[in-house]
Design an enzyme around this catalytic site. Sequence first.
Site, mmCIF file in Angstrom:
data_model
loop_
_atom_site.group_PDB
_atom_site.id
_atom_site.type_symbol
_atom_site.label_atom_id
_atom_site.label_comp_id
_atom_site.label_asym_id
_atom_site.label_seq_id
_atom_site.Cartn_x
_atom_site.Cartn_y
_atom_site.Cartn_z
ATOM 1 N N ASN A 95 -9.891 1.499 2.274
ATOM 2 C CA ASN A 95 -8.681 2.188 2.729
ATOM 3 C C ASN A 95 -9.114 3.558 3.220
ATOM 4 O O ASN A 95 -9.421 4.435 2.417
ATOM 5 C CB ASN A 95 -7.701 2.296 1.545
ATOM 6 C CG ASN A 95 -6.504 3.167 1.868
ATOM 7 O OD1 ASN A 95 -6.251 3.493 3.025
ATOM 8 N ND2 ASN A 95 -5.754 3.541 0.833
ATOM 9 N N LYS A 145 -7.350 5.737 4.627
ATOM 10 C CA LYS A 145 -6.291 6.760 4.539
ATOM 11 C C LYS A 145 -6.251 7.558 5.849
ATOM 12 O O LYS A 145 -6.421 6.976 6.917
ATOM 13 C CB LYS A 145 -6.515 7.656 3.312
ATOM 14 C CG LYS A 145 -6.693 6.814 2.040
ATOM 15 C CD LYS A 145 -6.657 7.614 0.765
ATOM 16 C CE LYS A 145 -6.821 6.678 -0.409
ATOM 17 N NZ LYS A 145 -6.688 7.341 -1.710
ATOM 18 N N HIS A 174 1.250 1.493 -1.357
ATOM 19 C CA HIS A 174 0.252 2.426 -1.899
ATOM 20 C C HIS A 174 0.974 3.606 -2.551
ATOM 21 O O HIS A 174 1.996 4.074 -2.050
ATOM 22 C CB HIS A 174 -0.678 2.912 -0.784
ATOM 23 C CG HIS A 174 -1.877 3.621 -1.322
ATOM 24 N ND1 HIS A 174 -1.821 4.920 -1.779
ATOM 25 C CD2 HIS A 174 -3.144 3.210 -1.535
ATOM 26 C CE1 HIS A 174 -3.016 5.273 -2.232
ATOM 27 N NE2 HIS A 174 -3.834 4.255 -2.098
ATOM 28 N N GLU A 215 0.414 6.639 -2.564
ATOM 29 C CA GLU A 215 0.600 7.811 -1.694
ATOM 30 C C GLU A 215 1.807 7.622 -0.775
ATOM 31 O O GLU A 215 2.484 8.584 -0.418
ATOM 32 C CB GLU A 215 -0.694 8.086 -0.907
ATOM 33 C CG GLU A 215 -1.767 8.662 -1.824
ATOM 34 C CD GLU A 215 -3.200 8.401 -1.397
ATOM 35 O OE1 GLU A 215 -3.443 8.043 -0.234
ATOM 36 O OE2 GLU A 215 -4.091 8.545 -2.261
ATOM 37 N N GLU A 237 -3.813 0.091 -9.028
ATOM 38 C CA GLU A 237 -4.411 1.404 -8.792
ATOM 39 C C GLU A 237 -3.725 2.451 -9.671
ATOM 40 O O GLU A 237 -2.667 2.988 -9.294
ATOM 41 C CB GLU A 237 -4.236 1.804 -7.322
ATOM 42 C CG GLU A 237 -4.919 0.852 -6.356
ATOM 43 C CD GLU A 237 -5.257 1.548 -5.049
ATOM 44 O OE1 GLU A 237 -6.443 1.545 -4.689
ATOM 45 O OE2 GLU A 237 -4.359 2.115 -4.416
ATOM 46 N N GLY A 256 -9.016 8.914 -6.289
ATOM 47 C CA GLY A 256 -9.623 10.117 -5.716
ATOM 48 C C GLY A 256 -10.011 11.172 -6.741
ATOM 49 O O GLY A 256 -10.296 12.312 -6.390
ATOM 50 N N SER A 282 -11.317 5.286 -7.606
ATOM 51 C CA SER A 282 -12.660 5.836 -7.805
ATOM 52 C C SER A 282 -13.752 4.768 -7.962
ATOM 53 O O SER A 282 -14.730 4.982 -8.679
ATOM 54 C CB SER A 282 -12.669 6.816 -8.982
ATOM 55 O OG SER A 282 -11.799 7.903 -8.718
#
Length: 247
Positions: A6, A8, A89, A91, A159, A165, A205
């Site tokens: 991904n 992003k 996702h 985000e 996730e 991250g 991660s």
Amino acid sequence: MLVAGNWKMHGLRADLGEVTMISMAAEKAGEVDVALCLPACLIDRAVGASPGFSIGAQDVHPEPSGAHTGEHSVAMLKDAGAALTIVGHSERRQSCGQSDADIAARARAALEGGLDVILCVGESLDVREAGNAVATVSGQLAASLPENADPAHLSIAYEPIWAIGTGKVAGPDEISEMHAALRSQLASSIGEEGAKSVRILYGGSVNGDNAADIFAIDNVDGALVGGASLTAAKFVPIIQAASGRSV
Ligand code: PGA
């Protein structure tokens, strides 16, 4: 196994060489499926540069067209050459306020329109610390899984938000407990047989050093990888860990 990257909001035309190198490693990865979910403006060029390699999007709108500024329809993504898309996702859930129902509509439109779907779920640190992670994430899956989803074209990515991250990876027991709970939620939503063929990915991660240990955990059928998918140097070792050999 499915190893999906991904990107992003990263990547320019100048980075397409990385896609090509990753696609070459993917060709040698045997049974492992590899995909890269890119910014929408790179999809067409990436497909042109690496024909036959699975390129995906990072979200899709449920409507076929209309007044939805900044969004992309299934037909547009397929027209650009996408084979799959991420939906839900964290985000996107956070920055766009997407609800579970909205995510279910996005996933349904993608699956009906012929895009494979990686549907993301995951808990915040507060939820985990309060001991509610499994109930919350199982509930998210139940509410964001579209009815009659075709298991052959669906993956779920677990996730944990606190692992994305941050360099913090969920522990093997946390991953194993959550993936087993997700498998059982899938069985109640789409039946035992279907639940067996849905791939449940871990994300948060993942890198070349921890991938092999994560892939060895029960019910882990691959990974959704952010930062470590941006270059072939970092992503290819994860593909190798999934295929159990040099690629
Ligand atoms: P990360 O991102 O690998 O950089 O933690 C994972 C994701 O958000 O899909």
